[in-house]
Design an enzyme around this catalytic site. Structure first.
Site, PDB file in Angstrom:
ATOM      1  N   ASP A  67      -2.273   4.069  -6.987  1.00 16.36           N
ATOM      2  CA  ASP A  67      -1.507   4.994  -6.157  1.00 16.36           C
ATOM      3  C   ASP A  67      -0.045   5.061  -6.556  1.00 16.36           C
ATOM      4  O   ASP A  67       0.435   4.261  -7.364  1.00 16.36           O
ATOM      5  CB  ASP A  67      -1.642   4.606  -4.674  1.00 16.36           C
ATOM      6  CG  ASP A  67      -1.477   3.104  -4.428  1.00 16.36           C
ATOM      7  OD1 ASP A  67      -1.028   2.402  -5.345  1.00 16.36           O
ATOM      8  OD2 ASP A  67      -1.803   2.643  -3.329  1.00 16.36           O
ATOM      9  N   ASN A 136      -3.795  -2.711   8.152  1.00 19.15           N
ATOM     10  CA  ASN A 136      -4.715  -1.860   8.922  1.00 19.15           C
ATOM     11  C   ASN A 136      -6.029  -1.640   8.167  1.00 19.15           C
ATOM     12  O   ASN A 136      -6.822  -0.785   8.535  1.00 19.15           O
ATOM     13  CB  ASN A 136      -4.045  -0.521   9.253  1.00 19.15           C
ATOM     14  CG  ASN A 136      -3.628   0.242   8.001  1.00 19.15           C
ATOM     15  OD1 ASN A 136      -3.902  -0.196   6.883  1.00 19.15           O
ATOM     16  ND2 ASN A 136      -2.964   1.366   8.188  1.00 19.15           N
ATOM     17  N   HIS A 138      -6.192  -0.700   4.979  1.00 23.48           N
ATOM     18  CA  HIS A 138      -6.143   0.306   3.905  1.00 23.48           C
ATOM     19  C   HIS A 138      -6.348  -0.340   2.541  1.00 23.48           C
ATOM     20  O   HIS A 138      -6.011  -1.498   2.320  1.00 23.48           O
ATOM     21  CB  HIS A 138      -4.871   1.167   3.979  1.00 23.48           C
ATOM     22  CG  HIS A 138      -3.599   0.508   3.576  1.00 23.48           C
ATOM     23  ND1 HIS A 138      -2.430   0.652   4.288  1.00 23.48           N
ATOM     24  CD2 HIS A 138      -3.287  -0.288   2.534  1.00 23.48           C
ATOM     25  CE1 HIS A 138      -1.470  -0.015   3.689  1.00 23.48           C
ATOM     26  NE2 HIS A 138      -1.954  -0.596   2.619  1.00 23.48           N
ATOM     27  N   GLU A 143      -5.830   5.326   4.317  1.00 18.53           N
ATOM     28  CA  GLU A 143      -5.523   4.831   5.656  1.00 18.53           C
ATOM     29  C   GLU A 143      -6.733   5.007   6.573  1.00 18.53           C
ATOM     30  O   GLU A 143      -7.625   5.795   6.275  1.00 18.53           O
ATOM     31  CB  GLU A 143      -4.345   5.629   6.231  1.00 18.53           C
ATOM     32  CG  GLU A 143      -3.080   5.592   5.381  1.00 18.53           C
ATOM     33  CD  GLU A 143      -2.316   4.293   5.495  1.00 18.53           C
ATOM     34  OE1 GLU A 143      -2.861   3.305   6.038  1.00 18.53           O
ATOM     35  OE2 GLU A 143      -1.160   4.259   5.043  1.00 18.53           O
TER      36      GLU A 143
HETATM   37  C1  F6R Z   1      -0.828  -1.065  -3.670  1.00 13.87           C
HETATM   38  C2  F6R Z   1      -1.742  -0.591  -2.653  1.00 13.87           C
HETATM   39  C3  F6R Z   1      -1.761  -1.114  -1.260  1.00 13.87           C
HETATM   40  C4  F6R Z   1      -1.512  -2.612  -1.155  1.00 13.87           C
HETATM   41  C5  F6R Z   1      -1.560  -3.077   0.304  1.00 13.87           C
HETATM   42  C6  F6R Z   1      -1.251  -4.552   0.452  1.00 13.87           C
HETATM   43  O1  F6R Z   1      -1.028  -0.371  -4.901  1.00 13.87           O
HETATM   44  O2  F6R Z   1      -2.481   0.277  -2.952  1.00 13.87           O
HETATM   45  O3  F6R Z   1      -3.001  -0.800  -0.690  1.00 13.87           O
HETATM   46  O4  F6R Z   1      -2.461  -3.299  -1.912  1.00 13.87           O
HETATM   47  O5  F6R Z   1      -0.636  -2.341   1.050  1.00 13.87           O
HETATM   48  O6  F6R Z   1       0.075  -4.771   0.087  1.00 13.87           O
HETATM   49  P1  F6R Z   1       0.697  -6.242  -0.009  1.00 13.87           P
HETATM   50  O7  F6R Z   1       0.043  -6.895  -1.188  1.00 13.87           O
HETATM   51  O8  F6R Z   1       2.174  -5.999  -0.257  1.00 13.87           O
HETATM   52  O9  F6R Z   1       0.414  -6.905   1.276  1.00 13.87           O
END
Ligand code: F6R
Length: 244
Positions: A67, A136, A138, A143
């Site tokens: 992403d 959440n 994701h 989401e």
């Molecule tokens: C990152 C991504 C997000 C993260 C998620 C967890 O490319 O796609 O889904 O993997 O937000 O983020 P952290 O590791 O910062 O808790």
């Protein structure tokens, strides 16, 4: 789904890096699906260490990131393009032309998402997809929603994600409100999936996503349906599993 428990963040990072390293050794021209966020940083550091020791070669590896924020250019230090160069691409011998992140500067969401989906297809799909886990549930920027979005698409970020990411920006107002992300279908087509999660704040969602019902309201729960998923958790992130 296999759950591997690690002692702490460092141990989780080493175990996850071991799985990626094995993929790179076994198939040196692998297509790796990569993630940003704080969780995989230790994994990338470990891969760089092994590369520096001469144990890993990225020269034939191709990568596709999950992403990117819409509206941030490559020079913006909060862009995922920038993150990947800082934490991995500029530190190993992967070829720049073999690295791919959705282009957040492209205004035409449909064109950019279609191009990205086609690129992954032209690579023959993803061999190993690395994922972090949002609070959440994701994955990528998929989401909680009434349905699973299949293909790469443009999303409006939820308040909870903006809230979680604002630590990287001057204020919540500066966090981009949209992003391009691989869809759930794109992620599920990867041959293998490796999820990393660390910390007590991830314990509830780990239990819910991997031991609760499969529902688009917890996007990561779909991973229970994938035939080859490994989840590497540190002790804190694994601490609520038994309670579910
Ligand atoms: C990152 C991504 C997000 C993260 C998620 C967890 O490319 O796609 O889904 O993997 O937000 O983020 P952290 O590791 O910062 O808790």
């Amino acid at each position: 789904m296999r759950i591997i428990q690690a002692k702490d963040y460092k141990d989780m990072s080493r175990k996850a890096a071991n799985i990626l390293a094995a993929q790179i050794v076994m198939k040196p021209d692998s297509v790796l699906g990569l993630a940003t966020g704080s969780t995989p940083i230790g994994t990338y550091d470990q891969l760089v260490e092994w590369y520096e020791k001469g144990d890993l070669d990225f020269s034939d590896i191709k990568s596709v990131n999950l992403d990117e924020y819409k509206g941030l250019d490559h020079g913006n230090d909060q862009s995922y393009y920038y993150f990947m160069h800082e934490h991995l691409f500029d530190r190993v011998n992967i070829k720049e032309e073999n690295t791919n992140v959705p282009d957040g500067t492209k205004e035409d969401a449909q064109a950019e998402c279609g191009r990205y989906e086609e690129l992954i297809r032209s690579y023959g799909g993803v061999d190993l997809q690395l994922l972090g886990l949002g609070h959440n549930g994701h994955i990528g920027f998929n989401e909680p929603a009434p349905v699973f979005e299949k293909e790469t698409h443009c999303v409006d970020l939820t308040e909870s994600t903006i809230e979680a990411n604002k630590r990287f920006f001057a204020s919540a107002e500066d966090v981009p409100k949209q992003a391009y992300t691989m869809g759930i279908g794109t992620i599920m087509r990867a041959r293998k999936i490796l999820v990393v999660a660390s910390g007590e704040d991830k314990a509830d969602i780990v239990a819910k996503a991997f031991f609760g019902d499969v529902t688009p309201e917890v996007p990561a729960s779909i991973l229970q349906m994938h035939p080859d998923v490994i989840v590497v958790l540190d002790a804190a992130a694994a601490s609520k599993i038994a309670e579910e």
